[in-house]
Write a protein that holds these residues in place. Structure first.
Motif, PDB file in Angstrom:
ATOM      1  N   THR B  61       0.860  -1.187   0.000  1.00 42.97           N
ATOM      2  CA  THR B  61       0.000   0.000   0.000  1.00 42.97           C
ATOM      3  C   THR B  61       0.898   1.239   0.000  1.00 42.97           C
ATOM      4  O   THR B  61       2.111   1.136   0.189  1.00 42.97           O
ATOM      5  CB  THR B  61      -0.863   0.036   1.269  1.00 42.97           C
ATOM      6  OG1 THR B  61       0.016   0.125   2.405  1.00 42.97           O
ATOM      7  CG2 THR B  61      -1.710  -1.229   1.406  1.00 42.97           C
ATOM      8  N   LEU B  62       0.287   2.400  -0.150  1.00 42.38           N
ATOM      9  CA  LEU B  62       1.092   3.627  -0.078  1.00 42.38           C
ATOM     10  C   LEU B  62       1.777   3.715   1.281  1.00 42.38           C
ATOM     11  O   LEU B  62       2.938   4.120   1.383  1.00 42.38           O
ATOM     12  CB  LEU B  62       0.206   4.861  -0.314  1.00 42.38           C
ATOM     13  CG  LEU B  62       0.954   6.196  -0.253  1.00 42.38           C
ATOM     14  CD1 LEU B  62       2.032   6.278  -1.320  1.00 42.38           C
ATOM     15  CD2 LEU B  62      -0.010   7.374  -0.396  1.00 42.38           C
ATOM     16  N   GLU B  63       1.062   3.326   2.330  1.00 35.56           N
ATOM     17  CA  GLU B  63       1.662   3.349   3.666  1.00 35.56           C
ATOM     18  C   GLU B  63       2.914   2.464   3.711  1.00 35.56           C
ATOM     19  O   GLU B  63       3.933   2.864   4.258  1.00 35.56           O
ATOM     20  CB  GLU B  63       0.638   2.851   4.702  1.00 35.56           C
ATOM     21  CG  GLU B  63       1.157   2.905   6.124  1.00 35.56           C
ATOM     22  CD  GLU B  63       0.258   2.157   7.102  1.00 35.56           C
ATOM     23  OE1 GLU B  63      -0.733   1.528   6.666  1.00 35.56           O
ATOM     24  OE2 GLU B  63       0.569   2.176   8.306  1.00 35.56           O
ATOM     25  N   PRO B  79       1.783   7.697   9.551  1.00 36.20           N
ATOM     26  CA  PRO B  79       0.475   7.528   8.900  1.00 36.20           C
ATOM     27  C   PRO B  79      -0.693   8.076   9.721  1.00 36.20           C
ATOM     28  O   PRO B  79      -1.589   8.718   9.186  1.00 36.20           O
ATOM     29  CB  PRO B  79       0.367   6.006   8.729  1.00 36.20           C
ATOM     30  CG  PRO B  79       1.773   5.526   8.664  1.00 36.20           C
ATOM     31  CD  PRO B  79       2.558   6.455   9.543  1.00 36.20           C
ATOM     32  N   ALA B  83      -2.880  10.928   7.771  1.00 37.64           N
ATOM     33  CA  ALA B  83      -4.272  10.756   7.376  1.00 37.64           C
ATOM     34  C   ALA B  83      -5.138  11.869   7.954  1.00 37.64           C
ATOM     35  O   ALA B  83      -5.981  12.448   7.271  1.00 37.64           O
ATOM     36  CB  ALA B  83      -4.786   9.391   7.854  1.00 37.64           C
ATOM     37  N   LEU B  87      -7.378  15.121   6.147  1.00 43.65           N
ATOM     38  CA  LEU B  87      -8.790  15.370   6.433  1.00 43.65           C
ATOM     39  C   LEU B  87      -9.008  16.814   6.881  1.00 43.65           C
ATOM     40  O   LEU B  87      -9.916  17.495   6.415  1.00 43.65           O
ATOM     41  CB  LEU B  87      -9.284  14.395   7.501  1.00 43.65           C
ATOM     42  CG  LEU B  87     -10.754  14.508   7.877  1.00 43.65           C
ATOM     43  CD1 LEU B  87     -11.371  13.130   8.023  1.00 43.65           C
ATOM     44  CD2 LEU B  87     -10.949  15.291   9.164  1.00 43.65           C
ATOM     45  N   ASN B  90      -8.893  19.491   4.358  1.00 44.90           N
ATOM     46  CA  ASN B  90     -10.085  19.466   3.503  1.00 44.90           C
ATOM     47  C   ASN B  90      -9.729  19.404   2.021  1.00 44.90           C
ATOM     48  O   ASN B  90     -10.374  20.035   1.195  1.00 44.90           O
ATOM     49  CB  ASN B  90     -10.959  20.700   3.799  1.00 44.90           C
ATOM     50  CG  ASN B  90     -12.383  20.505   3.318  1.00 44.90           C
ATOM     51  OD1 ASN B  90     -12.937  19.411   3.439  1.00 44.90           O
ATOM     52  ND2 ASN B  90     -12.982  21.552   2.768  1.00 44.90           N
ATOM     53  N   SER B  92      -9.161  17.215  -1.568  1.00 46.39           N
ATOM     54  CA  SER B  92      -9.865  16.113  -2.233  1.00 46.39           C
ATOM     55  C   SER B  92      -9.373  16.047  -3.676  1.00 46.39           C
ATOM     56  O   SER B  92      -8.577  16.896  -4.112  1.00 46.39           O
ATOM     57  CB  SER B  92     -11.362  16.365  -2.167  1.00 46.39           C
ATOM     58  OG  SER B  92     -11.688  17.595  -2.780  1.00 46.39           O
ATOM     59  N   PRO B  93      -9.814  15.044  -4.432  1.00 48.42           N
ATOM     60  CA  PRO B  93      -9.351  14.938  -5.812  1.00 48.42           C
ATOM     61  C   PRO B  93      -9.563  16.262  -6.555  1.00 48.42           C
ATOM     62  O   PRO B  93     -10.668  16.808  -6.549  1.00 48.42           O
ATOM     63  CB  PRO B  93     -10.223  13.816  -6.394  1.00 48.42           C
ATOM     64  CG  PRO B  93     -10.504  12.938  -5.213  1.00 48.42           C
ATOM     65  CD  PRO B  93     -10.677  13.888  -4.068  1.00 48.42           C
ATOM     66  N   TYR B 110       1.569  11.495   0.422  1.00 45.93           N
ATOM     67  CA  TYR B 110       0.187  11.379   0.896  1.00 45.93           C
ATOM     68  C   TYR B 110      -0.691  12.451   0.242  1.00 45.93           C
ATOM     69  O   TYR B 110      -1.803  12.181  -0.189  1.00 45.93           O
ATOM     70  CB  TYR B 110       0.112  11.509   2.424  1.00 45.93           C
ATOM     71  CG  TYR B 110       0.609  10.313   3.190  1.00 45.93           C
ATOM     72  CD1 TYR B 110      -0.058   9.088   3.118  1.00 45.93           C
ATOM     73  CD2 TYR B 110       1.745  10.384   3.989  1.00 45.93           C
ATOM     74  CE1 TYR B 110       0.400   7.979   3.821  1.00 45.93           C
ATOM     75  CE2 TYR B 110       2.216   9.282   4.699  1.00 45.93           C
ATOM     76  CZ  TYR B 110       1.534   8.084   4.613  1.00 45.93           C
ATOM     77  OH  TYR B 110       1.986   6.990   5.306  1.00 45.93           O
ATOM     78  N   ARG B 113      -1.499  11.593  -3.334  1.00 51.08           N
ATOM     79  CA  ARG B 113      -2.559  10.588  -3.449  1.00 51.08           C
ATOM     80  C   ARG B 113      -3.927  11.222  -3.294  1.00 51.08           C
ATOM     81  O   ARG B 113      -4.852  10.913  -4.051  1.00 51.08           O
ATOM     82  CB  ARG B 113      -2.369   9.514  -2.379  1.00 51.08           C
ATOM     83  CG  ARG B 113      -3.670   8.816  -2.014  1.00 51.08           C
ATOM     84  CD  ARG B 113      -3.513   7.511  -1.354  1.00 51.08           C
ATOM     85  NE  ARG B 113      -2.959   6.543  -2.275  1.00 51.08           N
ATOM     86  CZ  ARG B 113      -2.981   5.226  -2.078  1.00 51.08           C
ATOM     87  NH1 ARG B 113      -3.531   4.749  -0.971  1.00 51.08           N
ATOM     88  NH2 ARG B 113      -2.456   4.404  -2.935  1.00 51.08           N
ATOM     89  N   VAL B 114      -4.080  12.095  -2.300  1.00 48.81           N
ATOM     90  CA  VAL B 114      -5.405  12.652  -2.017  1.00 48.81           C
ATOM     91  C   VAL B 114      -5.890  13.568  -3.136  1.00 48.81           C
ATOM     92  O   VAL B 114      -7.054  13.519  -3.526  1.00 48.81           O
ATOM     93  CB  VAL B 114      -5.401  13.398  -0.664  1.00 48.81           C
ATOM     94  CG1 VAL B 114      -6.715  14.146  -0.455  1.00 48.81           C
ATOM     95  CG2 VAL B 114      -5.154  12.422   0.464  1.00 48.81           C
ATOM     96  N   GLY B 116      -4.903  13.550  -6.232  1.00 52.69           N
ATOM     97  CA  GLY B 116      -5.083  12.741  -7.450  1.00 52.69           C
ATOM     98  C   GLY B 116      -4.547  13.377  -8.713  1.00 52.69           C
ATOM     99  O   GLY B 116      -3.937  14.453  -8.679  1.00 52.69           O
ATOM    100  N   GLU B 143       2.482   7.948  -7.538  1.00 53.67           N
ATOM    101  CA  GLU B 143       1.392   7.348  -8.303  1.00 53.67           C
ATOM    102  C   GLU B 143       1.025   8.193  -9.521  1.00 53.67           C
ATOM    103  O   GLU B 143       0.560   7.674 -10.522  1.00 53.67           O
ATOM    104  CB  GLU B 143       0.157   7.193  -7.404  1.00 53.67           C
ATOM    105  CG  GLU B 143       0.413   6.296  -6.201  1.00 53.67           C
ATOM    106  CD  GLU B 143      -0.775   6.234  -5.263  1.00 53.67           C
ATOM    107  OE1 GLU B 143      -1.507   5.229  -5.295  1.00 53.67           O
ATOM    108  OE2 GLU B 143      -0.972   7.200  -4.464  1.00 53.67           O
ATOM    109  N   TRP B 144       1.166   9.523  -9.336  1.00 56.24           N
ATOM    110  CA  TRP B 144       0.783  10.437 -10.406  1.00 56.24           C
ATOM    111  C   TRP B 144       1.797  11.569 -10.508  1.00 56.24           C
ATOM    112  O   TRP B 144       2.369  11.975  -9.491  1.00 56.24           O
ATOM    113  CB  TRP B 144      -0.598  11.042 -10.124  1.00 56.24           C
ATOM    114  CG  TRP B 144      -1.689  10.040 -10.116  1.00 56.24           C
ATOM    115  CD1 TRP B 144      -2.135   9.302 -11.178  1.00 56.24           C
ATOM    116  CD2 TRP B 144      -2.492   9.641  -8.999  1.00 56.24           C
ATOM    117  NE1 TRP B 144      -3.160   8.472 -10.785  1.00 56.24           N
ATOM    118  CE2 TRP B 144      -3.407   8.666  -9.460  1.00 56.24           C
ATOM    119  CE3 TRP B 144      -2.529  10.015  -7.659  1.00 56.24           C
ATOM    120  CZ2 TRP B 144      -4.343   8.055  -8.633  1.00 56.24           C
ATOM    121  CZ3 TRP B 144      -3.454   9.419  -6.834  1.00 56.24           C
ATOM    122  CH2 TRP B 144      -4.349   8.445  -7.318  1.00 56.24           C
TER     123      TRP B 144
END
Lengths: 254, 254, 254, 254
Positions: B61-63, B79, B83, B87, B90, B92-93, B110, B113-114, B116, B143-144
């Motif tokens: 996993t990413l973790e 982690p 995480a 949150l 705030n 998001s993708p 991290y 990932r969030v 995107g 990942e991107w």
């Protein structure tokens, strides 16, 4: 929800000292709180982050919307747990996930945010009453139309495998086999359980089919943000639930 | 990284009891651990989640990638904190965010990932050595291609306002004004600080320009996942850092 | 207080589910609570530990007397902290100790118990109002006449050295020199402080004169004692105070 | 052990930064540690609390003697738990108490201190090996000859009722009836249990015979005592045991 300006009929978070209120900004109305009257006409058109007397007005975050804007018929999952669950489930924009036990829809909304517009959340709730309440909550708050809420028993649900699975029901161990069949190889199943006895039951059910099992508690401690008198708050949440995670193992006979 | 099958040259997480190892699956090689020899030929082509003796092999996993695959020149954010930070910010993708203090790049990953593939993370690091190390870490794990790593002082950085900001440097209070100018109205600034004294200094600097300030600690407690002997682990992490968050206020003279 | 039988005019602890009440058992009276009426005539003469409907009646422990029988004009020290403080101060039957800041007298009573009839506790309180309240509390609850409550400023107090010292005032660092002079070689000084800033100030003052300094927090977590649903309580005390201890060093010039 | 001066053949606690060593001060010998050589001749005759280079030398407290001076054949009870157990058992100078499971004798020594020279601790250990080890530990450290160590099974033990009872064995629920018969009316029985499953078993056994049952965890968090960088230590003890307490109820048929 992405604007920078307080507009008519938008939801706003009104902060007064350590209290927070989620309010709809309606023409001709006002907020009456401990800090006095806040007429909405005085803030409509202002950018978010405006101060008005002792009030501060912000655009609500997803956390605000869930904590103050959801009608709760069930215990909702707290932000501290929700954030960590999403990380352990290893979901990201585009993921496709399944949730068993929609409850009031809070966790569904967090999942929806993480998987984004290109992802998908299937959420299954057996109780019609909870399903209906969650549907209403989600209609009001959802960011993207990426949630599929089903009112049925998970045992009857069939689909292609998912990237991650989460169960939040009283007896999650009853659904272990089903969840195993609904996950792609090696993917993570998570659950939250209030009692230690349930954790033991869940471990027993998971162990033959899931590996790398972890049981975790997240404790959240808030401080009074006072420069010269920094100290934790007098009271805190002592318990929400035990988190349990495992990764799908290949079972020889399958 | 989305496959279901263990392939040549992929990274795999090998789990043996409560130990985890991140390994590249190379032809003709093997893993030598406490559970004996695990020849990679025996698992290549298998689906993830395969058991081999006492070993279990999963797709990381990413973790996992961050915890076991990053070269750390600085203390990385855990982690449990990462995480919760995402949150509270705030994001998001699609979000566009700025990070000051890339460090080893863990938090950057991290954030990546969030937000995107449609989002963007600008991460600024003053120390060339850290910048180079983070760049290498991120090249291996990202990942991107949504991260922009800059080796400069944030004071010289100019851009259009961001959706969220995070500072992880020793003296974050020096950058409060800058961060305020780089945020959209009402948006969240976060930071992590190891000492209580730093929290007081940060609060002092934030208070005129940020509202709804929260100081939070996240404690993480792991249990031994044994059905008949459920109990917390003997030792735990006692402290990583104090998290501090605030939302941008409009300043009258601006 | 050492009897085994509920007698007239004794104090009794009445337990109903998770609620506790400290009551004087008076002839012709009764306790009216959520579990209905408990006429004292029905339990007078019974041994402690008697069950009467949903009520259980016990002889109060010192903890019960302090938690439910003291009139509080100040924040009292919690049992979790009180017990640990006594251990770190290394006091035992026969010890002679000094306390600065009697407050409501709770800690004084714990000290009194530990040093016993052959020991002695000198407790100094500057505020006349607190001194009087503590005196009344202690008259009602004390086990032994081993406490000497003084209403004065500690700076004017002179005596032969003590076995241990404890300070519970807002600015304990003002009394470090005095406490140093009132302790036998190598003996322990303790204090409890609500804020992190106070801890820094106290450390600064203690460091030249005290060694082996320790700063400690004690967290107390209560569980619901239900066989099939064991779980922590939903809410807990998040903070009482930071405990700080040091041992008297010889100062060269003395 | 009550002197103020470092004497030949006494035990001394040598503190170097955050490390502590318990040493016998013998003529012609020295301590060799990270802070260099500390010849005992240089401190013999000095008062406790003396500084010598980077070393500080103190008279050991009971906590020091137990933590650094006991030969452990079993897991010993930590000070944070020991102190709280004594408070909940409501023992004081003169109390008479019974302990089942002497283990290495650590808790016996804490009880001995609390009940003092006029009290008495009966401690029962089934395993001869533990009984012998505890006897040796206690001979070396005891403050008063108020302990009676027995090597037998508690089921065969008969005596007049005690003021308090404590069980520290693997299956304490087997001894509930016996403990009930060995306690005075309303008095407290305590136990410490490492696993949640044991707590459930113990609750089941206690509930008919004991009231006001409490299950508690004590968490202990240590801070780095640095004025300008106050922060909790990186690692902490995550778990020692669950504490359980109940008060003897009168059983109708008895």
């Amino acid at each position: 929800m992405d604007g920078k300006t307080i507009t008519e009929n938008s939801l706003a978070l009104i902060v007064y000292k350590d209290r927070k209120y989620l309010k709809k900004i309606e023409l001709g109305k006002a907020f009456h709180g401990k800090g006095g009257v806040l007429p909405f006409s005085s803030i409509m058109g202002s950018p978010y982050g405006v101060r008005c007397g002792d009030y501060e007005v912000f655009q609500p975050t997803l956390e605000d919307l869930i904590m103050y804007g959801i009608r709760r018929e069930t215990q909702i999952i707290f932000p501290k747990d929700a954030a960590f669950i999403c990380l352990k489930l290893n979901i990201s924009p585009g993921s496709r996930m399944i949730e068993v036990g929609t409850g009031s829809g809070a966790m569904t909304l967090y999942f929806s945010r993480v998987v984004g517009p290109s992802g998908c959340v299937v959420s299954i709730e057996k109780e019609e009453r909870h399903h209906k309440n969650a549907t209403r909550n989600i209609e009001r708050i959802s960011e993207w139309p990426n949630m599929n809420l089903l009112n049925q028993d998970v045992s009857e649900y069939e689909d292609t495998p998912f990237d991650a699975a989460f169960i939040d029901v009283r007896e999650p161990w009853l659904h272990i086999e089903k969840m195993h069949s609904l996950l792609d190889p090696g993917r993570v199943l998570g659950s939250i359980l209030p009692t230690a006895n349930q954790v033991s039951d869940m471990l027993r059910a998971m162990q033959p089919r899931f590996g790398d099992i972890e049981v975790i508690e997240i404790l959240f401690r808030k401080y009074k943000p006072v420069v010269e008198r920094l100290r934790p708050e007098d009271r805190m949440v002592g318990h929400t639930g035990y988190l349990i995670f495992g990764r799908k193992l290949q079972i020889p006979e399958e």
